[in-house]
Design a protein around this motif. Sequence first.
Motif, PDB file in Angstrom:
ATOM      1  N   GLY A  27       0.814  -1.201   0.000  1.00 47.45           N
ATOM      2  CA  GLY A  27       0.000   0.000   0.000  1.00 47.45           C
ATOM      3  C   GLY A  27       0.850   1.253   0.000  1.00 47.45           C
ATOM      4  N   CYS A  28       1.981   1.196   0.694  1.00 48.20           N
ATOM      5  CA  CYS A  28       2.878   2.343   0.759  1.00 48.20           C
ATOM      6  C   CYS A  28       3.503   2.621  -0.611  1.00 48.20           C
ATOM      7  N   LEU A  29       3.977   1.572  -1.276  1.00 46.42           N
ATOM      8  CA  LEU A  29       4.568   1.746  -2.600  1.00 46.42           C
ATOM      9  C   LEU A  29       3.521   2.228  -3.604  1.00 46.42           C
ATOM     10  N   ALA A  30       2.303   1.715  -3.487  1.00 43.58           N
ATOM     11  CA  ALA A  30       1.227   2.149  -4.381  1.00 43.58           C
ATOM     12  C   ALA A  30       0.934   3.639  -4.187  1.00 43.58           C
ATOM     13  N   ALA A  31       0.859   4.074  -2.937  1.00 43.47           N
ATOM     14  CA  ALA A  31       0.613   5.491  -2.655  1.00 43.47           C
ATOM     15  C   ALA A  31       1.752   6.345  -3.197  1.00 43.47           C
ATOM     16  N   TYR A  32       2.977   5.882  -3.017  1.00 43.04           N
ATOM     17  CA  TYR A  32       4.149   6.607  -3.507  1.00 43.04           C
ATOM     18  C   TYR A  32       4.105   6.741  -5.024  1.00 43.04           C
ATOM     19  N   ARG A  33       3.800   5.654  -5.711  1.00 41.03           N
ATOM     20  CA  ARG A  33       3.703   5.699  -7.173  1.00 41.03           C
ATOM     21  C   ARG A  33       2.631   6.686  -7.621  1.00 41.03           C
ATOM     22  N   ALA A  34       1.495   6.680  -6.926  1.00 41.20           N
ATOM     23  CA  ALA A  34       0.414   7.599  -7.278  1.00 41.20           C
ATOM     24  C   ALA A  34       0.861   9.047  -7.074  1.00 41.20           C
ATOM     25  N   MET A  35       1.528   9.318  -5.956  1.00 40.93           N
ATOM     26  CA  MET A  35       2.018  10.671  -5.693  1.00 40.93           C
ATOM     27  C   MET A  35       3.020  11.103  -6.759  1.00 40.93           C
TER      28      MET A  35
END
Length: 241
Positions: A27-35
């Motif tokens: 979830g953290c990597l997904a949020a980072y990619r989205a940002m």
Amino acid sequence: MRRDPGKEADLAGEAIAVASWTGGKDGCLAAYRAMEAGVKVGYLLSFWNRGREGAHEVKAALLAAQAESMGLPLIRTGFFSYEEEFKRIVRQLDEAERGRGRRIGTAIFGHIKTHDALVLRISADLGIEPMMPIWMMDSEEVIGELLASGFEAAIVAVRSDLLGDEWLGRRIDGSFVSELKALDPSIDPCGENGEFHTLVLDGPIFENSLRIEEAEAVSRGMLRFLDIKEFAVEEKGGRVR
């Protein structure tokens, strides 16, 4: 009458996103990619199952420390139906945001190979865009990107029939995948089949890092779980808050 996010064009406003959050690497990597793609994340959404204690449910204080380090509000709530509670919270947040000239337009999820039907159904019901930035990535590539991006994560739960207590608290590093393969090639490097779960301690979207200071291994059914008794929040310069 209930209004769903994304509808009523005359009230559109600036679109922001919510990110599904367990505190783990995916979830953290997904949020980072989205940002990195320019998505403005407005809230982290964390849910716990009222009917049972689950592997993803790390202590609320740890999740709150992550959220504070990211400068984002954390919405944490219990559920009997994850789907219904997720939709209820997003509708509630959207209603509040519209009063500020914004709206909830996207929901970010860290799923890799499962739960896509659930994500699509929830998003369609809400009228928002589903975003799964690491969907169908190779698990080894996920670990590689996590490390290359500068994230630090530790294992906080393991299936006791696959991994011993020595893996609890173990950091994901450059030798992680090879050591897993040497132990048991059937174990997915991301724990996609429930083999293990992680907690992110630091990364490029964190202003501060977390440090585990006291913990003990406890049992939760077939899982051994790292019960973190004490942790510290450390500024990137090294000062403990």
